[in-house]
Design a protein around this motif. Structure first.
Motif: not given
Length: 441
Positions: A2, A27, A30
């Motif tokens: 992550r 993600q 992001l």
């Protein structure tokens, strides 16, 4: 894995696109930035940071990780500034290692020349042996595109990728080692060290060496423990490979060496002799590497991928008994062309057309030898083909094997090779509307 802070992609090529897709899948929200030194930064869902604004962006810590594309030198001062600011620099390959390395057999193949052919052959031999294998790196997929659970992954890696590779392969293979990419690495010594980083590390992985690599003292030191080396092929297997190559589309002694190395790797990870034979038979030359066309009365050979003098020597050696016109020269990397010039007559070269910038040195070295070779210095590829079209009786085989990169006149070797074939179709067709396969194709 992550990511707690925004990420910067440095570079906007194929690997950057796959890095962006990887981040998006992991993600979706992001924040991702992109920086390029030249050209466009056409990466979806990113925000551009100009290269001139990077120092301020690093100081403000606008991102917490840089994913560097292979073509961007790891020795640029900006990366030292990032590390000093505790912003790590990684790569598409290393992200693959962190995310997908577990429970796979990894074969990593590098070398100054021959690595793409060796990796492609290894992949063919493995799959024909019934082994679930994938191919990635500079051929096949970008590393982060090969996320399927193949039991074996074959990576073809440049020195740009081996320089900071942070995970170990199960088999590391080196075809050969010659000076190259000095502009990226900063020196020949650093290039050697970055290339040899693939094998010059602690760990119990196996090592396979091509014929030219076996006689190199730097390689021998990098191997460290020679018990790492995979067993040599038996005489029977070597003869079988040689006979198979003789009836295949693998042209030249250098490609026999590539096939022998691929066979050694294949047997080392559980492949079969039958799979090796089938893999050799299935091989098709890679685009722009000794890619043959019959156009009019001439064999036209597109070897645009040849970016070193050693690659050009191998190309000439693959056509014994021919009367050759050679087109050579390109982007300057400080390479020595004296030895290549001395080989031209013995390799059947009757006509040499050189291109800027390195072609000037090759032309001068050839003229000094006072041979019967016709030397023409052309300002670009269009003028080179035009000049050769007026000298057609001097040669039966025309080879573009520049012995240098393309960047001073083309975006890449693919564009150079495509332009070469296109020009030859126009100038050498003699009534033929399209090029025909050369003999043996």
């Amino acid at each position: 894995m992550r990511f707690e802070e925004p990420v910067l992609l440095y570079g906007a090529g194929r690997e950057a696109l796959s890095s962006r897709a990887f981040l998006k899948a992991r993600q979706p929200d992001l924040k991702v930035y992109v920086t390029v030194d030249s050209g466009t930064a056409d990466i979806p869902d990113t925000e551009l940071i100009a290269a001139t604004d990077l120092p301020a962006a690093i100081a403000a810590r606008r991102f917490g990780l840089i994913i560097k594309s292979p073509g961007v030198s790891r020795y640029k001062p900006i990366f030292e500034a990032a590390r000093n600011a505790a912003i790590p620099v990684t790569s598409n390959l290393n992200l693959w290692g962190a995310s997908f390395r577990h429970d796979r057999t990894v074969i990593a193949i590098t070398g100054t020349k021959g690595k793409s052919t060796t990796a492609t052959l290894t992949h063919l031999m493995l799959t024909r042996s019934g082994i679930d294998a994938g191919l990635a790196g500079n051929v096949g997929l970008a590393p982060l595109e090969i996320t399927d659970k193949h039991a074996v992954v074959v990576f073809e890696l440049s020195s740009y990728q081996t320089a900071d590779m942070n995970f170990l392969p199960d088999v590391a293979a080196l075809t050969n080692l010659y000076p190259e990419h000095v502009d990226w690495h900063g020196s020949v010594e650093r290039y050697y060290a970055d290339k040899l980083h693939l094998i010059d590390r602690d760990g119990g992985f196996a090592v396979a060496l091509g014929t030219a690599a076996k006689g190199n003292a730097l390689v021998a030191r990098a191997v460290r423990d020679h018990r790492r080396l995979l067993p040599d092929l038996t005489a029977e297997v070597s003869i079988a490979v040689e006979n198979a190559v003789a009836g295949s589309r693998l042209r030249g002694a250098h490609n026999l060496d590539n096939a022998l190395l691929a066979a050694q790797i294949t047997l080392g990870v559980g492949g079969t002799l039958d799979g090796i034979m089938q893999g050799i038979a299935a091989f098709r030359p890679l685009p722009h590497r000794l890619e043959e066309h019959r156009i009019g009365d001439h064999v036209i050979v597109n070897d645009s991928i040849a970016t070193t003098p050693e690659a050009t020597k191998a190309a000439l050696a693959a056509y014994p008994g021919r009367r050759i016109a050679l087109i050579a020269g390109g982007h300057e990397r400080g390479q020595d062309y004296t030895e290549l010039a001395g080989l031209l007559v013995s390799r059947g070269v009757t006509t040499l057309v050189t291109l800027p910038v390195t072609g000037t040195r090759l032309a001068q070295a050839t003229r000094v030898l006072n041979t019967d070779i016709l030397v023409i210095e052309a300002p670009d590829l269009d003028h080179a083909i035009s000049a050769l079209s007026n000298q057609k009786t001097r040669f039966d085989t025309l080879i573009l094997s520049p012995g240098a990169p393309s960047y001073n006149q083309f975006r890449n070797f693919e564009e150079r090779g495509a332009r070469f074939v296109e020009l030859c179709r126009v100038r050498f067709a003699q009534g033929v509307t399209r090029d025909q396969p050369a003999p043996g194709q």
